[in-house]
Design a protein around this motif. Structure first.
Motif, short mmCIF file in Angstrom:
data_model
loop_
_atom_site.label_atom_id
_atom_site.label_comp_id
_atom_site.label_asym_id
_atom_site.label_seq_id
_atom_site.Cartn_x
_atom_site.Cartn_y
_atom_site.Cartn_z
N GLN A 284 0.91 -0.84 -0.13
CA GLN A 284 -0.07 0.23 -0.26
C GLN A 284 0.99 1.13 0.23
OE1 GLN A 284 -0.20 -2.18 2.20
NE2 GLN A 284 -2.28 -3.70 1.41
N GLU A 285 1.86 1.16 0.52
CA GLU A 285 2.40 2.60 0.87
C GLU A 285 3.57 2.73 0.23
OE1 GLU A 285 4.99 2.37 4.83
OE2 GLU A 285 3.47 2.08 6.21
N GLU A 286 3.99 1.77 -1.18
CA GLU A 286 4.76 1.89 -2.32
C GLU A 286 3.70 2.40 -3.65
OE1 GLU A 286 5.31 -0.64 -0.45
OE2 GLU A 286 7.21 -0.68 0.34
N PHE B 157 12.03 3.37 -2.74
CA PHE B 157 12.58 2.29 -2.79
C PHE B 157 13.35 2.12 -1.53
CE2 PHE B 157 16.35 -0.28 -1.84
CZ PHE B 157 15.94 -1.51 -1.51
N PHE B 158 14.12 3.44 -2.32
CA PHE B 158 15.15 4.38 -0.12
C PHE B 158 14.12 5.31 0.18
CE2 PHE B 158 18.11 3.64 -4.45
CZ PHE B 158 19.22 2.45 -3.27
N ARG B 159 13.46 5.82 0.47
CA ARG B 159 12.15 6.94 0.72
C ARG B 159 11.09 5.57 1.30
NH1 ARG B 159 12.15 12.16 -2.25
NH2 ARG B 159 14.68 12.94 -2.12
N ILE C 186 4.05 6.02 -5.78
CA ILE C 186 4.16 5.89 -6.94
C ILE C 186 2.95 6.97 -7.48
CG2 ILE C 186 3.61 4.37 -8.90
CD1 ILE C 186 5.17 2.35 -7.73
N SER C 187 1.51 6.46 -6.55
CA SER C 187 0.58 7.88 -7.43
C SER C 187 1.17 8.57 -6.69
CB SER C 187 -0.66 6.98 -6.56
OG SER C 187 -0.30 7.63 -5.11
N LEU C 188 1.72 9.68 -6.30
CA LEU C 188 2.40 10.63 -5.52
C LEU C 188 3.81 11.44 -7.56
CD1 LEU C 188 1.99 10.94 -1.54
CD2 LEU C 188 -0.10 11.66 -3.43
N GLY C 189 3.90 10.39 -7.50
CA GLY C 189 4.84 10.61 -8.99
C GLY C 189 6.41 9.52 -8.30
N ALA C 190 6.45 9.44 -7.47
CA ALA C 190 7.63 9.18 -6.91
C ALA C 190 8.18 7.89 -7.89
CB ALA C 190 7.97 8.63 -5.79
N SER C 191 9.34 7.66 -7.91
CA SER C 191 10.15 6.63 -9.29
C SER C 191 10.02 5.30 -8.48
CB SER C 191 11.28 7.21 -9.58
OG SER C 191 12.21 7.40 -9.15
#
Length: 301
Positions: free
Chosen positions: A191-193, A207-209, A197-202
Motif C-alpha cells: 500500500q505505501e509503495e 525503494f529508498f524513501r 508511486i501515485s504521488l509521482g515517485a520513481s
C-alpha cells in the motif's frame, strides 16, 4: 438500548479476560516436581552443550597467560587468517545484501511465474552440505573442471585463492538476508509503495524513501546472521582453499591446523575470537528481534 449494548460489550470483555486467565492457569496444572524437572533438564542441557564449551575455549586460550594469548594472535599466520576472514566476509555479505534485497523485493511485491521456484533456489544452500557445495566449485573451476582450461589459458585463478573462497562462502550464506526480509516485506504489503508511486515517485525513490526505512531492522538482522555464518564457515572453504598457510587459511581452518599441530594456546586463541563473535551476534540478534517485534506491533495497530 445503548446501556444494554454497553453491558453486553462489558460482559464479553470480562468473559474474554476470564477465559485468558483460565488458559494461563491451565498451563500450570502440572505438578511442581514435573515443572522443576523440565526446567532443570533444559538448564543442564544448555550448560553442557553451550556454556561449558565456551568456558573451555576461553580457559584454554588464557591458560598460559594474557601475554601468550596476545602473542598467538600477533603471529603473522594468525593475522593473515584474520584479514582473509574479514575480507571474505565483507565480499559475501555485500553480495548477499544486494541479492537479498532484490530477491525479497521481487518475491514480496510482485507476482510472476517461477516465484515458487525462486524461493526454492534461495533455500537450496540450507539443504546442501557445505562440502558438496565446495566440490561443485571444484568441478566448475578446477584444473579438470568445465572452465578449468579456459581459466588456465587466461591465467585466472579461482580455486585455492580468494575468489574461490569468496564464491563458496557467498553460496553458503546467500539465503540469510533474503529469508530475513521476505516475510517482513510480505507482511507490510504494497500500500505505501503504491501511494508513493501515485504521488509521482520513481521506483528508486520509492525503494529508498519508503521500502528501505520500513525494513532497516530486518536488513540488519539478515546481515548479522550472514556475517556470522560467513566468518565461521568451514566445510565449503576447506574444499576450495587449498590450505596454503598464510594465504588461503581462514580463521576456522587455522584453528584446525594449529590444534592438529598441538599448538593448543594458539588454536584456542583464534577460536576465542570466533566465540566472541558468536556472543556479540547473539546479543545483537536479541536487540534486533526486539526492534522487529516493536515494528510489527506498530504496523498491526
Amino acid at each position: 438500548m445503548t446501556l444494554q449494548i454497553a453491558d453486553s460489550v462489558s460482559l464479553s470483555a470480562s468473559g474474554a479476560r476470564a477465559h485468558a486467565a483460565a488458559a494461563r492457569d491451565s498451563l500450570r496444572t502440572e505438578p511442581r516436581a514435573v515443572r522443576i524437572t523440565i526446567i532443570a533438564l533444559a538448564i543442564t542441557f544448555l550448560s553442557v552443550f553451550v556454556v561449558l564449551p565456551l568456558v573451555v575455549v576461553f580457559a584454554q586460550a588464557f591458560s598460559k597467560g594474557i601475554l601468550a594469548y596476545l602473542a598467538a594472535l600477533a603471529e603473522p599466520e594468525a593475522l593473515a587468517a584474520i584479514r582473509l576472514t574479514l575480507l571474505v566476509a565483507a565480499i559475501s555479505v555485500g553480495l548477499n545484501l544486494v541479492f537479498g534485497l532484490v530477491a525479497a523485493w521481487a518475491i514480496a511485491k510482485f507476482d510472476f511465474k517461477g516465484k515458487t521456484f525462486l524461493i526454492t533456489l534461495i533455500d537450496l544452500p540450507f539443504s546442501v552440505s557445505p562440502v558438496i557445495s565446495g566440490l561443485v566449485f571444484v568441478l566448475l573451476f578446477g584444473a579438470q573442471g568445465y572452465f578449468g582450461s579456459w581459466l588456465r589459458d587466461h591465467d585466472v585463478q579461482i580455486l585455492f585463492a580468494v575468489p574461490g573462497i569468496a564464491l563458496a562462502t557467498t553460496f553458503v550464506t546467500f539465503p540469510f538476508v533474503a529469508r530475513a526480509l521476505i516475510p517482513l516485506m510480505q507482511e507490510q504489503g504494497t500500500q505505501e509503495e503504491e501511494a508513493a508511486i501515485s504521488l509521482g515517485a520513481s521506483g528508486l525513490q520509492t525503494f529508498f524513501r519508503v521500502t528501505l526505512p520500513n525494513i532497516k531492522w530486518g536488513v540488519l538482522y539478515g546481515v548479522l546472521l550472514c556475517n556470522a555464518r560467513a566468518m565461521g564457515e568451514f566445510g565449503a572453504v576447506s574444499v576450495v582453499s587449498g590450505h596454503i598457510r598464510g594465504e588461503t587459511n581462514t580463521m576456522p581452518l587455522l584453528v584446525e591446523i594449529l590444534y592438529n599441530e598441538y599448538q593448543f594456546v594458539a588454536a584456542f586463541a583464534i577460536a576465542s575470537l570466533l566465540a566472541m563473535l558468536a556472543l556479540i551476534t547473539l546479543i545483537a540478534k536479541t536487540v534486533l528481534e526486539r526492534h522487529l517485534d516493536e515494528g510489527q506491533d506498530v504496523n498491526d495497530h
